[in-house]
Design a protein around this motif. Sequence first.
Motif, mmCIF file in Angstrom:
data_model
loop_
_atom_site.group_PDB
_atom_site.id
_atom_site.type_symbol
_atom_site.label_atom_id
_atom_site.label_comp_id
_atom_site.label_asym_id
_atom_site.label_seq_id
_atom_site.Cartn_x
_atom_site.Cartn_y
_atom_site.Cartn_z
ATOM 1 N N TYR A 75 10.356 -0.832 -11.890
ATOM 2 C CA TYR A 75 9.992 -1.971 -11.043
ATOM 3 C C TYR A 75 9.937 -1.489 -9.602
ATOM 4 C CZ TYR A 75 10.583 -6.227 -8.279
ATOM 5 O OH TYR A 75 10.426 -7.218 -7.336
ATOM 6 N N VAL A 76 8.816 -1.715 -8.933
ATOM 7 C CA VAL A 76 8.670 -1.322 -7.538
ATOM 8 C C VAL A 76 8.458 -2.569 -6.689
ATOM 9 C CG1 VAL A 76 6.180 -0.923 -7.773
ATOM 10 C CG2 VAL A 76 7.431 0.152 -5.903
ATOM 11 N N ARG A 77 9.137 -2.598 -5.553
ATOM 12 C CA ARG A 77 9.064 -3.729 -4.621
ATOM 13 C C ARG A 77 8.788 -3.188 -3.239
ATOM 14 N NH1 ARG A 77 8.797 -7.306 -0.992
ATOM 15 N NH2 ARG A 77 10.149 -9.137 -0.916
ATOM 16 N N SER A 78 7.629 -3.550 -2.675
ATOM 17 C CA SER A 78 7.298 -3.144 -1.323
ATOM 18 C C SER A 78 7.716 -4.241 -0.351
ATOM 19 C CB SER A 78 5.796 -2.877 -1.190
ATOM 20 O OG SER A 78 5.465 -2.657 0.168
ATOM 21 N N PHE A 79 8.278 -3.846 0.787
ATOM 22 C CA PHE A 79 8.717 -4.810 1.784
ATOM 23 C C PHE A 79 7.635 -5.083 2.833
ATOM 24 C CE2 PHE A 79 12.512 -2.783 0.054
ATOM 25 C CZ PHE A 79 13.207 -3.905 -0.364
ATOM 26 N N THR A 80 6.461 -4.490 2.647
ATOM 27 C CA THR A 80 5.304 -4.771 3.492
ATOM 28 C C THR A 80 4.327 -5.636 2.709
ATOM 29 O OG1 THR A 80 5.548 -2.656 4.634
ATOM 30 C CG2 THR A 80 3.421 -3.758 4.821
ATOM 31 N N LYS A 81 3.832 -6.692 3.324
ATOM 32 C CA LYS A 81 2.951 -7.615 2.615
ATOM 33 C C LYS A 81 1.485 -7.211 2.761
ATOM 34 C CE LYS A 81 5.946 -11.680 3.130
ATOM 35 N NZ LYS A 81 6.021 -13.090 3.607
ATOM 36 N N ILE A 82 0.692 -7.576 1.754
ATOM 37 C CA ILE A 82 -0.755 -7.470 1.852
ATOM 38 C C ILE A 82 -1.319 -8.881 1.710
ATOM 39 C CG2 ILE A 82 -0.945 -5.107 1.017
ATOM 40 C CD1 ILE A 82 -1.742 -6.309 -1.718
ATOM 41 N N GLN A 83 -2.179 -9.263 2.664
ATOM 42 C CA GLN A 83 -2.746 -10.616 2.686
ATOM 43 C C GLN A 83 -1.646 -11.676 2.574
ATOM 44 O OE1 GLN A 83 -6.520 -11.271 0.581
ATOM 45 N NE2 GLN A 83 -6.387 -9.166 -0.147
ATOM 46 N N ASN A 84 -0.573 -11.451 3.334
ATOM 47 C CA ASN A 84 0.578 -12.360 3.382
ATOM 48 C C ASN A 84 1.289 -12.494 2.031
ATOM 49 O OD1 ASN A 84 -0.012 -12.941 6.113
ATOM 50 N ND2 ASN A 84 -1.480 -14.516 5.498
ATOM 51 N N THR A 85 1.124 -11.505 1.169
ATOM 52 C CA THR A 85 1.708 -11.556 -0.169
ATOM 53 C C THR A 85 2.565 -10.309 -0.413
ATOM 54 O OG1 THR A 85 -0.236 -12.742 -0.983
ATOM 55 C CG2 THR A 85 1.201 -11.748 -2.629
ATOM 56 N N PRO A 86 3.813 -10.477 -0.882
ATOM 57 C CA PRO A 86 4.652 -9.320 -1.203
ATOM 58 C C PRO A 86 4.069 -8.540 -2.387
ATOM 59 C CG PRO A 86 5.953 -11.343 -1.065
ATOM 60 C CD PRO A 86 4.514 -11.749 -1.092
ATOM 61 N N ILE A 87 4.378 -7.258 -2.454
ATOM 62 C CA ILE A 87 3.920 -6.416 -3.554
ATOM 63 C C ILE A 87 5.057 -6.237 -4.559
ATOM 64 C CG2 ILE A 87 2.963 -4.181 -4.217
ATOM 65 C CD1 ILE A 87 1.920 -3.895 -1.374
ATOM 66 N N HIS A 88 4.861 -6.747 -5.768
ATOM 67 C CA HIS A 88 5.781 -6.529 -6.887
ATOM 68 C C HIS A 88 4.979 -5.943 -8.032
ATOM 69 C CE1 HIS A 88 8.943 -9.223 -5.186
ATOM 70 N NE2 HIS A 88 7.904 -9.883 -4.707
ATOM 71 N N ALA A 89 5.494 -4.901 -8.674
ATOM 72 C CA ALA A 89 4.750 -4.328 -9.791
ATOM 73 C C ALA A 89 5.700 -3.723 -10.819
ATOM 74 C CB ALA A 89 3.768 -3.264 -9.314
ATOM 75 N N LEU A 90 5.321 -3.862 -12.066
ATOM 76 C CA LEU A 90 6.022 -3.237 -13.185
ATOM 77 C C LEU A 90 5.245 -1.976 -13.552
ATOM 78 C CD1 LEU A 90 8.151 -3.377 -15.525
ATOM 79 C CD2 LEU A 90 6.407 -4.612 -16.831
ATOM 80 N N GLU B 177 -20.746 -0.504 4.399
ATOM 81 C CA GLU B 177 -19.796 0.604 4.358
ATOM 82 C C GLU B 177 -18.429 0.087 3.894
ATOM 83 O OE1 GLU B 177 -19.602 2.466 8.137
ATOM 84 O OE2 GLU B 177 -21.734 3.036 8.165
ATOM 85 N N ILE B 178 -17.833 0.794 2.955
ATOM 86 C CA ILE B 178 -16.493 0.446 2.483
ATOM 87 C C ILE B 178 -15.496 1.359 3.179
ATOM 88 C CG2 ILE B 178 -14.967 0.226 0.503
ATOM 89 C CD1 ILE B 178 -17.278 -1.753 0.516
ATOM 90 N N GLU B 179 -14.644 0.770 3.993
ATOM 91 C CA GLU B 179 -13.600 1.522 4.680
ATOM 92 C C GLU B 179 -12.235 1.159 4.103
ATOM 93 O OE1 GLU B 179 -13.757 1.144 8.878
ATOM 94 O OE2 GLU B 179 -15.692 2.185 9.060
ATOM 95 N N LYS B 180 -11.297 2.083 4.272
ATOM 96 C CA LYS B 180 -9.947 1.869 3.787
ATOM 97 C C LYS B 180 -9.016 1.540 4.955
ATOM 98 C CE LYS B 180 -10.510 2.797 -0.642
ATOM 99 N NZ LYS B 180 -10.219 1.848 -1.711
ATOM 100 N N LYS B 181 -8.368 0.400 4.850
ATOM 101 C CA LYS B 181 -7.389 -0.012 5.848
ATOM 102 C C LYS B 181 -6.003 0.370 5.334
ATOM 103 C CE LYS B 181 -5.602 -4.128 8.212
ATOM 104 N NZ LYS B 181 -5.719 -5.610 8.331
ATOM 105 N N SER B 182 -5.266 1.163 6.091
ATOM 106 C CA SER B 182 -3.975 1.666 5.627
ATOM 107 C C SER B 182 -2.815 0.901 6.257
ATOM 108 C CB SER B 182 -3.833 3.158 5.944
ATOM 109 O OG SER B 182 -3.866 3.387 7.335
ATOM 110 N N LYS B 183 -1.787 0.703 5.462
ATOM 111 C CA LYS B 183 -0.546 0.075 5.928
ATOM 112 C C LYS B 183 0.629 0.918 5.466
ATOM 113 C CE LYS B 183 -1.781 -4.838 6.135
ATOM 114 N NZ LYS B 183 -1.422 -6.190 5.651
ATOM 115 N N PHE B 184 1.594 1.128 6.379
ATOM 116 C CA PHE B 184 2.809 1.852 6.017
ATOM 117 C C PHE B 184 3.729 0.919 5.241
ATOM 118 C CE2 PHE B 184 7.194 3.174 6.910
ATOM 119 C CZ PHE B 184 7.149 4.480 6.433
#
Length: 225
Positions: A179-194, A147-154
């Motif tokens: 440019y978007v910068r999230s201050f919540t990490k996923i897998q101990n990694t910051p989210i940066h995206a163009l 089963e594929i479940e979705k784990k959500s993070k604010f």
Amino acid sequence: MARKIILILLSVFICIGVFGQSSSDTIHYRKIYYFGGTGMAFPMGKTKDILSPKFSGSMGLDISLKDSRFYLLPVLYTLSFGYKQEIEDELTQYRISNGDATFYNLSLSAGMRKQYRQLNTYAYLGPGFGLFLEPRALVRPETSIVEIEKKSKFNISSKLGVGADYKFKGFFLGLELGYVRSFTKIQNTPIHALTVMVGLKSDITRLGDKVVSVLGVDGSVSGKD
């Protein structure tokens, strides 16, 4: 790389603000526009080890202020990514190598623009918030089902962008780079995206006038009685 992009976008933002003081904007005066776009979000830095670009979308409003060189820009971005799980989760010992993740981000920005006849350039900056959905694989040995479940993070984020649109008869066609910068990490990694979006913008000022009328508020968005 991320710092260079931020500096470039900020420079364009400042330039538009300086040159935007010299002439009046006749296209956006007392207007509300709806726009929708499609494009991609390209992960940057260490984020590329986890996420990969997929087609994404955006929709929002362009609301002119009293001085139409300045505007408010509430936008919902639905950023889709390919996903590779590098760290084991407490829910399962299995990792996902080719999954899908989604970043729902509501950006509440303010910006400035410059009109060159039918061509408009603009820049914006503001905070945002939303949810990041990560896939997780839950194996049921007794049924031989995964089963594929979705784990959500604010997420709390910031969004910076520049763009241009051209007015045709009845609509605008535009291109936006952000440019978007999230201050919540996923897998101990910051989210940066163009983000790169192409879209259409249309005038919904009359609809805004009708809403004001239904609410029983004096006046109108367009300034017409």
